[in-house]
Design a protein around this motif. Structure first.
Motif, PDB file in Angstrom:
ATOM      1  N   ARG A 210      37.253  44.835  41.875  1.00  0.00           N
ATOM      2  CA  ARG A 210      36.806  45.558  40.465  1.00  0.00           C
ATOM      3  C   ARG A 210      37.712  44.796  38.945  1.00  0.00           C
ATOM      4  NH1 ARG A 210      32.633  50.410  39.649  1.00  0.00           N
ATOM      5  NH2 ARG A 210      31.591  50.593  42.172  1.00  0.00           N
ATOM      6  N   ARG A 211      38.836  45.447  39.227  1.00  0.00           N
ATOM      7  CA  ARG A 211      39.547  44.548  37.617  1.00  0.00           C
ATOM      8  C   ARG A 211      40.476  43.156  38.531  1.00  0.00           C
ATOM      9  NH1 ARG A 211      42.487  48.260  35.421  1.00  0.00           N
ATOM     10  NH2 ARG A 211      41.517  50.664  35.515  1.00  0.00           N
TER      11      ARG A 211
ATOM     12  N   ALA B 184      46.478  46.573  50.860  1.00  0.00           N
ATOM     13  CA  ALA B 184      45.725  46.276  50.231  1.00  0.00           C
ATOM     14  C   ALA B 184      46.017  47.606  49.063  1.00  0.00           C
ATOM     15  CB  ALA B 184      44.774  47.763  51.181  1.00  0.00           C
ATOM     16  N   SER B 185      46.832  48.728  49.398  1.00  0.00           N
ATOM     17  CA  SER B 185      47.270  49.043  48.042  1.00  0.00           C
ATOM     18  C   SER B 185      48.287  48.382  47.000  1.00  0.00           C
ATOM     19  CB  SER B 185      48.370  50.405  48.411  1.00  0.00           C
ATOM     20  OG  SER B 185      48.528  51.083  47.435  1.00  0.00           O
TER      21      SER B 185
ATOM     22  N   ARG C 121      51.496  36.622  38.306  1.00  0.00           N
ATOM     23  CA  ARG C 121      49.720  35.797  39.497  1.00  0.00           C
ATOM     24  C   ARG C 121      50.911  36.450  41.137  1.00  0.00           C
ATOM     25  NH1 ARG C 121      50.068  30.412  37.827  1.00  0.00           N
ATOM     26  NH2 ARG C 121      51.619  30.471  38.406  1.00  0.00           N
ATOM     27  N   VAL C 122      50.869  37.139  41.680  1.00  0.00           N
ATOM     28  CA  VAL C 122      50.769  37.678  43.113  1.00  0.00           C
ATOM     29  C   VAL C 122      49.524  37.122  44.126  1.00  0.00           C
ATOM     30  CG1 VAL C 122      52.050  39.522  44.439  1.00  0.00           C
ATOM     31  CG2 VAL C 122      52.413  39.469  41.511  1.00  0.00           C
TER      32      VAL C 122
ATOM     33  N   LEU D 294      48.678  46.502  40.958  1.00  0.00           N
ATOM     34  CA  LEU D 294      48.899  45.183  40.580  1.00  0.00           C
ATOM     35  C   LEU D 294      47.639  45.191  39.810  1.00  0.00           C
ATOM     36  CD1 LEU D 294      50.910  43.357  44.057  1.00  0.00           C
ATOM     37  CD2 LEU D 294      51.684  43.657  41.095  1.00  0.00           C
ATOM     38  N   SER D 295      46.421  45.441  40.129  1.00  0.00           N
ATOM     39  CA  SER D 295      45.630  44.387  39.706  1.00  0.00           C
ATOM     40  C   SER D 295      45.559  45.910  38.437  1.00  0.00           C
ATOM     41  CB  SER D 295      44.405  44.818  40.691  1.00  0.00           C
ATOM     42  OG  SER D 295      43.643  46.426  41.059  1.00  0.00           O
TER      43      SER D 295
END
Length: 364
Positions: free
Chosen positions: A168-169, A18-19, A7-8, A24-25
């Protein structure tokens, strides 16, 4: 960290944050992105120049980061397409390096030709006998080199696509004031957020966020004022970037739009458009390209670019469970998505594909 960072929390939703969240997702990490949407975020204002081969002479580490950042756009486009979020603003339109005389451009040509064997992606380097034939508003007597591989990108579009793909992820986007405790716990408006690790990608505000850790990171805002204009009925999308030895850069976008800027001002956290700043940008643009004198100014933007004391980015671990990713200054749109990828590697305990030791926050 590799076994714990499931969890980040990512503090900052500019292009680097954003990147980071997106990468990570994709690894299955539960990501929470927090931003308070301060005026002056650099990504919101960035013009979108991707041309790393003309800068950072004498700093091989910085040049390597910028170059890899430019190269990464193709791979990023493939990843985003897989996630149903194609990014279409990146376009290779080439660049004109312009000066008052050919002699002025000799150092630039020497630098580019020296770097080209290791960077074939920069494309062909040639003398542009009639630069106004490629960018019609330009003054007719300018000298120019043409660099075929340069690209432009819309930073807001890239940032938004990355965030949508992250959501979405499963990523969460929260609005509020993020902070850290002395132990590295992330807070949102004073309340703890559940996380195993934190990435601070808060741009010019990164020093403020990291101060409770006992870190005195020399990140400051460098104000850039940018003007957007339109030339009705003129197709500007395919025009090359114009990078002068002096004065504002120029670049075309779809919709008959031309962007010119930017100032470089030590103005603190002041996101205003000023008469002096706008006059500098407009007058410089018209001197370089008299044909822009008839363009209609439709928008002005201000970005507080994160600059560091030594000019290098901050990219690395700051204590246990905290990674810092900021300080790209004027190169945020060139290297931001790649820097986010590197930050994601760091926070999950992986080995980044580029040596980030030269950018360690611990150097200060």
């Amino acid at each position: 960290m590799a076994n714990q960072a499931n969890r980040v929390v990512v503090i900052g939703n500019g292009i680097v944050g954003a990147s980071t969240a997106y990468h990570l997702s994709r690894q299955g990490v539960a990501v929470t992105v927090v931003d308070r949407h301060d005026a002056g975020q650099a990504t919101d204002a960035g013009a979108g120049i991707v041309c790393p081969w003309v800068d950072h002479e004498g700093d091989d580490a910085w040049y390597a980061l910028a170059r890899e950042g430019a190269l990464y756009y193709d791979h990023l486009a493939e990843l985003l397409a897989e996630d149903g979020e194609p990014e279409t603003s990146h376009a290779r339109v080439g660049a004109l390096l312009v000066g008052d005389s050919p002699a002025e451009l000799v150092p630039d040509e020497a630098l580019l030709r020296g770097r080209r064997p290791e960077a074939p992606e920069m494309g062909e380097i040639s003398v542009a006998d009639r630069p106004a034939g490629l960018f019609p508003p330009l003054a007719p007597d300018l000298a120019a080199l043409y660099l075929a591989g340069a690209a432009r990108v819309d930073g807001q579009v890239v940032r938004d696509v990355l965030l949508r793909a992250a959501v979405r992820r499963g990523a969460r986007l929260l609005t509020g004031t993020a902070a850290l405790t002395s132990s590295g716990t992330a807070l949102l408006d004073g309340s703890p957020l559940e996380a195993d690790a934190v990435v601070v990608a808060a741009g010019a505000w990164t020093g403020e966020v990291c101060r409770p850790l006992g870190a005195d990171l020399p990140v400051r805002p460098l104000r850039g004022q940018i003007a957007h204009a339109v030339l009705p009925g003129v197709e500007t999308a395919g025009w090359p970037l114009v990078l002068p030895r002096r004065g504002p850069y120029l670049l075309g976008f779809p919709g008959s739009r031309v962007v010119f800027g930017a100032t470089r001002e030590e103005a603190g956290f002041d996101p205003r458009v000023t008469t002096a700043g706008l006059a500098e940008v407009l007058s410089g643009a018209v001197r370089l390209a008299p044909g822009l004198g008839a363009a209609t100014v439709v928008e002005t933007r201000v970005g507080l670019r994160p600059a560091t004391a030594d000019g290098r980015p901050l990219l690395g671990r700051l204590g246990d469970g905290v990674v810092v990713a900021t300080g790209l200054s004027a190169y945020g749109l060139t290297a931001g998505p790649y820097a986010g990828h590197l930050a994601a590697c760091l926070v999950t305990g992986g080995t980044p594909p580029l040596d980030v030791t030269p950018f360690s926050p611990g150097r200060f």
